[in-house]
Scaffold this motif. Structure first.
Motif, short mmCIF file in Angstrom:
data_model
loop_
_atom_site.label_atom_id
_atom_site.label_comp_id
_atom_site.label_asym_id
_atom_site.label_seq_id
_atom_site.Cartn_x
_atom_site.Cartn_y
_atom_site.Cartn_z
N LYS A 92 0.93 -1.33 0.02
CA LYS A 92 0.01 0.18 0.00
C LYS A 92 1.11 1.10 0.14
N ALA A 98 -7.43 10.48 1.57
CA ALA A 98 -6.50 11.74 0.85
C ALA A 98 -7.49 12.32 -0.29
N GLY A 101 -8.78 8.14 -3.98
CA GLY A 101 -9.54 7.12 -4.57
C GLY A 101 -8.61 5.62 -4.20
N1 LIG Z 1 -8.04 -1.26 0.48
C1 LIG Z 1 -8.29 0.01 1.06
N2 LIG Z 1 -7.50 1.05 0.80
C2 LIG Z 1 -7.42 2.39 1.32
N3 LIG Z 1 -8.62 2.70 2.20
C3 LIG Z 1 -9.37 1.69 2.46
C4 LIG Z 1 -9.27 0.33 1.92
N4 LIG Z 1 -10.39 -0.50 2.53
C5 LIG Z 1 -11.07 0.34 3.17
N5 LIG Z 1 -10.70 1.71 3.16
C6 LIG Z 1 -10.97 2.59 3.96
O1 LIG Z 1 -11.57 3.85 2.99
C7 LIG Z 1 -11.24 5.21 3.27
C8 LIG Z 1 -10.47 5.56 2.22
O2 LIG Z 1 -10.92 5.13 0.91
P1 LIG Z 1 -10.33 5.99 -0.18
O3 LIG Z 1 -11.09 5.31 -1.53
O4 LIG Z 1 -8.72 5.86 -0.32
O5 LIG Z 1 -10.63 7.27 -0.13
P2 LIG Z 1 -10.24 8.63 -0.58
O6 LIG Z 1 -10.29 8.66 -1.90
O7 LIG Z 1 -11.13 9.75 0.04
O8 LIG Z 1 -8.91 8.82 -0.10
C9 LIG Z 1 -10.31 4.81 4.75
O9 LIG Z 1 -11.38 5.31 5.70
C10 LIG Z 1 -9.92 3.64 4.68
O10 LIG Z 1 -9.89 3.07 5.95
#
Ligand SMILES: Nc1ncnc2c1ncn2[C@@H]1O[C@H](COP(=O)(O)OP(=O)(O)O)[C@@H](O)[C@H]1O
Ligand SMILES: C[C@@](CO)(OP(=O)(O)O)[C@H](O)COP(=O)(O)OP(=O)(O)OC[C@H]1O[C@@H](n2ccc(N)nc2=O)[C@H](O)[C@@H]1O
Length: 291
Positions: A92, A98, A101
């Motif tokens: 990761k 952030a 996505g």
């Molecule tokens: N595989 C994953 N990778 C990143 N975030 C995840 C994952 N599974 C669940 N989440 C949860 O989803 C949220 C972030 O999702 P993400 O799509 O990265 O959102 P953003 O686009 O707003 O950063 C966080 O609360 C995180 O804990």
């Protein structure tokens, strides 16, 4: 074969403008937003195992049923039934919370990976249909092409929006809640500017005056460092800068490589996760057997 190890990458996205048009009875919002990819990726390795298991090298993200990768496995299992169990290891690198996505991108890759490994024969359109319940942003990540998303984010018109410039993206280490960002913004059903026209016809020099992310205001009020970082991108010489999605990450688009590289190094010195994407970058959506 049973001992094969499959590898693939899952890419981050940024939003090129984001209009929030209307709050819907479901609590979701009707939006229109441009999206393209960054050279910021999570690396997946998948192989058969006695039971399903997810391993990630980011202790801030739970690997239980709440993880979007496990939700994607469950969704596919319910839809068509999987023949085998797998160990999924994810290196990761995309920060969570952030606006990049990362989770949505992981969910979409999981559907594509298992479709390929188990030779399920599902088309992209079938995968897009299955992916809708996993999140507003997940369908966008099935095809790996930039474009404009409408509706809650599920209606996608794929266009070549990948900027032919350098993109510097920085995460100020403060997670932003997507739900809160939408809840605290004021929808505008009649945006002043036509997003598709801006992204396909307007010179990028004009973008700073006409291309807006409607979620910025509410997020910058709670996470000041993101607002300061947007100003800093312009001070570094960005032609255009914006928060991506519901934040808190901010990106700057630069027309000269040395200006971009200087901004990249300057932000790295602040100890923030920072990415530099080269002009015309296209994600590699291939799924490969590890040699
Ligand atoms: N595989 C994953 N990778 C990143 N975030 C995840 C994952 N599974 C669940 N989440 C949860 O989803 C949220 C972030 O999702 P993400 O799509 O990265 O959102 P953003 O686009 O707003 O950063 C966080 O609360 C995180 O804990
Ligand atoms: C803001 C955007 C912009 O691309 O991306 P991120 O910042 O998350 O990367 C997306 O709209 C996020 O998509 P995604 O992250 O998949 O959202 P979901 O998990 O489906 O929804 C999380 C919460 O955000 C709110 N939400 C999401 C999408 C939308 N069009 N309207 C909303 O109001 C809802 O409160 C929902 O419960």
């Amino acid at each position: 074969m049973a001992n094969d190890v499959w590898i693939a990458d899952s890419y981050a996205k940024i939003n090129l403008g984001l209009h929030v048009l209307e709050r819907l009875p479901t609590g979701y919002h009707a939006i229109e937003t441009g999206m393209c990819f960054l050279e910021w990726r999570d690396h997946f390795e998948v192989k058969r195992a006695p039971e399903m298991k997810l391993e990630m090298n980011d202790e801030n993200i739970p690997t239980d049923d709440s993880n979007l990768i496990n939700k994607a496995i469950e969704t596919l299992n319910r839809y068509i039934g999987l023949q085998h169990n797998y160990l999924i290891r994810v290196d990761k690198r995309i920060p969570a919370g952030a606006g990049l996505g990362g989770g949505s991108s992981n969910a979409a890759l999981t559907l594509r990976l298992l479709n390929k490994i188990e030779e399920l024969g599902l088309t992209d359109d079938e995968l897009i249909d299955i992916s809708r319940d996993l999140g507003a942003d997940v369908p966008f990540f099935i095809k790996g092409k930039s474009g404009i998303a409408k509706g809650i984010g599920h209606e996608i018109e794929h266009l070549d929006l990948q900027p032919d410039f350098w993109i510097v993206t920085c995460f100020p280490n403060e997670q932003s809640s997507t739900a809160e960002a939408y809840q605290n913004c004021v929808p505008d059903p009649e945006p002043e500017f036509d997003l598709k026209k801006i992204l396909t016809e307007e010179d990028i020099d004009e973008w700073q005056f006409i291309l807006n992310n409607d979620l910025e205001k509410s997020v910058f009020q709670r996470i000041n460092v993101s607002g300061n970082m947007k100003d800093q991108m312009y001070e570094f010489g960005a032609t255009y800068a914006s928060m991506t999605g519901s934040g808190s990450a901010v990106y700057g688009i630069f027309e000269q490589d040395f200006v971009a590289t200087n901004a990249y190094k300057g932000l790295l010195e602040l100890d923030f996760p920072t990415n530099l994407t080269r002009p015309g970058f296209e994600p590699d959506y291939g799924i490969y057997r590890k040699a």
